[in-house]
Design an enzyme around this catalytic site. Structure first.
Site, PDB file in Angstrom:
ATOM      1  N   GLU A 265       0.873  -1.175   0.000  1.00 12.08           N
ATOM      2  CA  GLU A 265       0.000   0.000   0.000  1.00 12.08           C
ATOM      3  C   GLU A 265       0.909   1.225   0.000  1.00 12.08           C
ATOM      4  OE1 GLU A 265      -3.074  -0.181  -0.425  1.00 12.08           O
ATOM      5  OE2 GLU A 265      -3.694  -2.167   0.220  1.00 12.08           O
ATOM      6  N   CYS A 299      -2.680   8.680   2.790  1.00 13.89           N
ATOM      7  CA  CYS A 299      -2.383   8.203   1.436  1.00 13.89           C
ATOM      8  C   CYS A 299      -3.535   8.499   0.499  1.00 13.89           C
ATOM      9  CB  CYS A 299      -2.072   6.706   1.450  1.00 13.89           C
ATOM     10  SG  CYS A 299      -3.349   5.705   2.206  1.00 13.89           S
TER      11      CYS A 299
END
Length: 507
Positions: A265, A299
């Site tokens: 990720e 993010c």
């Protein structure tokens, strides 16, 4: 050196001391370097942690190996019951843990509490999975044969997590992986060690209360060398890594060189497209939270904003008005909407990013200044879609704003960056909505309509494409990554027919 520790009584309620050990596998130890935990809002020292040495790491892995068979052999609903109890323990300490996240990471209290809620929610999800994970019975081409597809635990799973979500990302992995039958070794960010210690103590207590070894859930706090050791370790079949694309490349190389598995990720450079035909108020609020929430350190933070030319000036003017109302300050103050950046280095990156945007022709329309220490102004910069700075993910509250004329043009802009995590379209035009959602629409792993880029639900698989890494965590069928697939064939007859009708042997 003076510590802030005594100013925060809730730390002791979570088992945090002035001096802590940073390695856990059934018991606490730590013989590595001293790691210091700072409050980013004051730049003052909170507490100290004695990190994991290489010897501590080996001790930890050995203890994990010793208990993996026990844990994997338990019925899955029994493992689910442990995860249920972890969720209940988190509910009891949700406010305390939320305060700790705000104190050590710097996000506002509401977001800190929200992180703990994410862990609670994924525990609930994991409990449900523990009663329904199943394989398949497949038709065989051979007489008196049956094929099964079964799923088994991997063994040990390693997590390497980032500072910006010191609780939730661990939870996404841990709740599902534990249900799947794996033991775990967690290497958290060295800048948020206290959150990791508090969570590990909660999980250890639940395991011990139920008569299981606490080393099922181990912790190794340390700097990059410990993370590298974990990535290289052939005894750990899967590494789940959350962090920058740059570091993710290194982790991927180390793990795949030994033919291990990864969940990656990585970076996000997320865009919101605001069509001329949409609810502008909804879009404004979504952009504000996406770009300013967590001080732009998610993010999934909104970093690019594409406005239809016909609404460009009006929308930008209103957005600046919203930015002026953002209360910046102590993240533990409930009135605060934006806390500090996490480190001094992040502040330097913020300043450098603004300078680069201006040097490339960008125009700052709001913000752009350091207020004090780690506190900065959320910033809006007008650029063109071709401006170089738009291509990079900058982990700070900087929003690039650009006009577009057609939806196809906006989709091209959205897809023009190397990252592919989250994306949003605000539109009430039905054909635009389905063009955006279709195979030639957004190339991201998360594709939203009339909601922002930030704030994913745990029920869906979370992750992205391209330089975001391609991994998936949390909901849907992300559980499959924590298990190994077995195709088994059973012959219950008295003959031995070969597949594809092959004849082999004597007549």
């Amino acid at each position: 050196m003076a510590l802030e520790f005594e100013q925060h009584s809730f730390l002791k309620e979570l088992g945090i001391e002035r001096d802590n050990f940073g390695c856990f596998s059934g018991e606490w130890k730590g013989s590595g370097e001293e790691i210091l935990s700072y409050n980013p809002a004051t730049n003052k020292l909170i507490a100290k942690v004695r990190a994991t040495s290489e010897e501590d790491y080996e001790w930890c892995v050995k203890r994990s190996l010793d208990c993996r068979k026990l844990w994997s052999s338990l019925p899955m609903p029994e493992r689910g019951e442990i995860v249920r109890q972890i969720g209940e323990a988190l509910r009891e300490k949700k406010l305390l843990l939320g305060k700790l996240i705000s104190l050590e990471m710097g996000k506002i209290l509401a977001e800190g509490i929200g992180e703990v809620q994410e862990f609670i929610d994924i525990c609930d999800f994991g409990v449900g999975l523990s009663r329904q994970l199943s394989g398949k019975c497949l038709p065989s081409e051979r007489q008196d044969h049956v094929m099964f597809e079964m799923w088994h635990p991997l063994g040990i799973v390693g997590y390497i997590t980032a500072f910006n979500f010191p609780c939730a990302v661990f939870g996404w992995n841990s709740a599902i992986s534990l249900v799947c039958g794996n033991v775990q070794i967690w290497k958290p960010s060295e800048t948020t060690p206290l959150v990791a210690i508090a969570l590990t103590k909660i999980i250890a207590q639940i395991l011990k209360r139920n008569g299981y070894p606490a080393e099922i859930a181990s912790l190794v706090i340390g700097r990059g060398a410990i993370g590298e050791k974990l990535a290289k370790d052939v005894r750990v079949p899967l590494i789940s890594f959350t962090g920058s694309t740059k570091t993710g490349r290194q982790v991927s190389k180390l793990v795949h060189e030994r033919l291990g598995k990864t969940i990656l990720e990585l970076g996000g450079n997320n865009a919101v497209i605001v069509d001329k035909d949409c609810n502008l108020d909804m879009a404004l609020r979504a952009v504000l939270f996406g770009a300013v929430g967590t001080a732009g350190q998610r993010c999934t933070s909104t970093r690019r904003l594409y406005l239809h030319r016909s609404i460009y000036s009006n929308f930008l003017e209103k957005l600046v008005g919203y930015y002026r109302q953002v209360a910046i300050g102590d993240p533990l103050d409930e009135k605060t909407l934006m806390g500090p950046l996490h480190t001094k280095m992040a502040v330097e990156m913020y300043q450098k990013g603004i300078e680069e945007a201006i040097s490339q022709g960008g125009k700052v329309v709001y913000g752009g200044k350091v207020i004090r220490d780690n506190f900065v102004e959320p910033t809006i910069i007008e650029v063109t879609p071709q401006t170089k700075c738009v291509q990079a993910e900058l982990f700070a509250p900087i929003l690039y704003v650009m006009p577009f004329d057609t939806l196809q043009e906006a989709i091209t802009f959205n897809n023009s960056v190397s990252q592919g995590l989250s994306s949003s379209l605000f539109s009430n035009h039905i054909s635009h909505v389905f063009e955006w959602l279709g195979p030639c629409g957004s190339d991201c792993g998360i594709v939203n309509v009339n909601i922002g880029t930030s704030g994913a639900e745990i029920g869906g698989a979370f992750g992205g494409e391209k330089e975001t890494g391609g991994g998936r965590e949390s909901g849907s069928d992300a559980w499959k990554q924590y298990m190994r697939r077995v195709t088994a064939t059973v012959n219950y007859g008295n003959a031995l027919p070969l597949a594809q009708g092959i004849q082999f042997g004597t007549s």
